[in-house]
Write a protein that holds these residues in place. Structure first.
Motif, mmCIF file in Angstrom:
data_model
loop_
_atom_site.group_PDB
_atom_site.id
_atom_site.type_symbol
_atom_site.label_atom_id
_atom_site.label_comp_id
_atom_site.label_asym_id
_atom_site.label_seq_id
_atom_site.Cartn_x
_atom_site.Cartn_y
_atom_site.Cartn_z
ATOM 1 N N ARG A 21 6.533 -6.733 -6.962
ATOM 2 C CA ARG A 21 6.165 -5.652 -7.970
ATOM 3 C C ARG A 21 4.604 -6.860 -8.649
ATOM 4 O O ARG A 21 3.923 -6.302 -9.081
ATOM 5 N N ARG A 22 4.621 -8.403 -8.481
ATOM 6 C CA ARG A 22 4.063 -8.845 -9.424
ATOM 7 C C ARG A 22 2.629 -8.791 -8.549
ATOM 8 O O ARG A 22 1.332 -8.123 -9.382
ATOM 9 N N VAL A 23 2.729 -8.827 -7.020
ATOM 10 C CA VAL A 23 1.109 -8.360 -6.186
ATOM 11 C C VAL A 23 0.575 -7.107 -6.815
ATOM 12 O O VAL A 23 -0.027 -7.173 -7.083
ATOM 13 N N VAL A 24 1.090 -6.726 -6.740
ATOM 14 C CA VAL A 24 0.754 -5.201 -7.482
ATOM 15 C C VAL A 24 0.836 -4.766 -8.157
ATOM 16 O O VAL A 24 -1.067 -4.241 -8.226
ATOM 17 N N VAL A 25 0.614 -5.143 -9.387
ATOM 18 C CA VAL A 25 0.164 -5.309 -11.060
ATOM 19 C C VAL A 25 -1.091 -6.088 -10.784
ATOM 20 O O VAL A 25 -1.711 -5.301 -11.685
ATOM 21 N N LEU A 26 -0.709 -7.412 -10.423
ATOM 22 C CA LEU A 26 -2.153 -8.122 -11.148
ATOM 23 C C LEU A 26 -3.312 -7.232 -9.800
ATOM 24 O O LEU A 26 -4.468 -7.337 -10.255
ATOM 25 N N ARG A 27 -2.645 -6.912 -8.417
ATOM 26 C CA ARG A 27 -4.049 -6.367 -7.746
ATOM 27 C C ARG A 27 -4.560 -5.160 -8.539
ATOM 28 O O ARG A 27 -5.415 -4.687 -8.722
ATOM 29 N N PHE A 28 -3.505 -4.093 -9.200
ATOM 30 C CA PHE A 28 -4.473 -2.626 -9.081
ATOM 31 C C PHE A 28 -4.169 -1.935 -11.117
ATOM 32 O O PHE A 28 -5.067 -1.666 -11.266
ATOM 33 N N THR A 46 3.431 -4.753 2.029
ATOM 34 C CA THR A 46 4.994 -4.676 2.451
ATOM 35 C C THR A 46 5.205 -3.658 1.003
ATOM 36 O O THR A 46 5.776 -2.477 1.059
ATOM 37 N N ALA A 47 5.003 -3.891 -0.587
ATOM 38 C CA ALA A 47 4.929 -3.457 -0.565
ATOM 39 C C ALA A 47 4.020 -1.563 -1.047
ATOM 40 O O ALA A 47 4.256 -0.287 -1.196
ATOM 41 N N MET A 48 2.579 -1.729 -0.711
ATOM 42 C CA MET A 48 2.114 -0.456 -0.626
ATOM 43 C C MET A 48 2.606 0.430 0.421
ATOM 44 O O MET A 48 2.549 1.969 0.740
ATOM 45 N N ARG A 49 3.062 0.395 1.560
ATOM 46 C CA ARG A 49 3.566 0.856 2.431
ATOM 47 C C ARG A 49 5.314 2.108 2.129
ATOM 48 O O ARG A 49 5.359 3.038 2.179
#
Length: 143
Positions: free
Chosen positions: A95-102, A128-131
């Motif tokens: 979740r942290r990676v997705v939020v920081l990226r997008f 993995t999160a995006m999948r």
């Protein structure tokens, strides 16, 4: 340190002791004192990292664009709700990676630096999160 993190802290102290023995060719003169200092440093590092994570979480919460979603109509609201639920279902690291990226629009290198993890780990977690998010959005028939 939290009680659950103590075994990890002890393992870090043991690892540092083994590394010291390998470098110096032997154990420190006063192993008990050396271990106490190293344990103190490990605990301090853990607390600093926890505080950084807390500050990062606070900044991520502040980035939620709820006002934009509310003005987007029923379809945008349904999509936003599904995305928010999908994000909450992800493990915290993903979740942290997705939020920081997008949401924060940070490049992978900055995310790796902020989370203190290798860039390859950022890529893996993001993939993995995006999948999982795509699978959820298709299952909910939102996209």
């Amino acid at each position: 340190m939290a009680h659950a993190d103590l075994p990890d802290g002890v393992q870090q102290v043991r690892l540092k002791l083994m590394e010291a023995r390998a470098k110096e060719g032997g154990a420190p003169r006063d192993t008990a004192a050396w271990c106490a200092v190293v344990a103190s440093n490990v605990a301090a590092d853990w607390h600093r990292a926890r505080r950084r994570r807390e500050r990062l979480d606070e900044r991520l919460i502040a980035l939620r664009p709820w006002e934009t979603v509310q003005r987007g109509g029923e379809e945008a609201s349904a999509l936003a709700l599904t995305v928010a639920e999908g994000l909450e279902a992800l493990p915290l690291e993903q979740r942290r990676v997705v939020v920081l990226r997008f949401y924060a629009d940070l490049p992978l290198a900055r995310i790796a630096e902020a989370l203190e993890i290798p860039e390859g780990t950022v890529k893996s977690r993001l993939h993995t999160a995006m999948r999982a998010m795509r699978k959820r959005l298709r299952a909910e028939e939102v996209v």
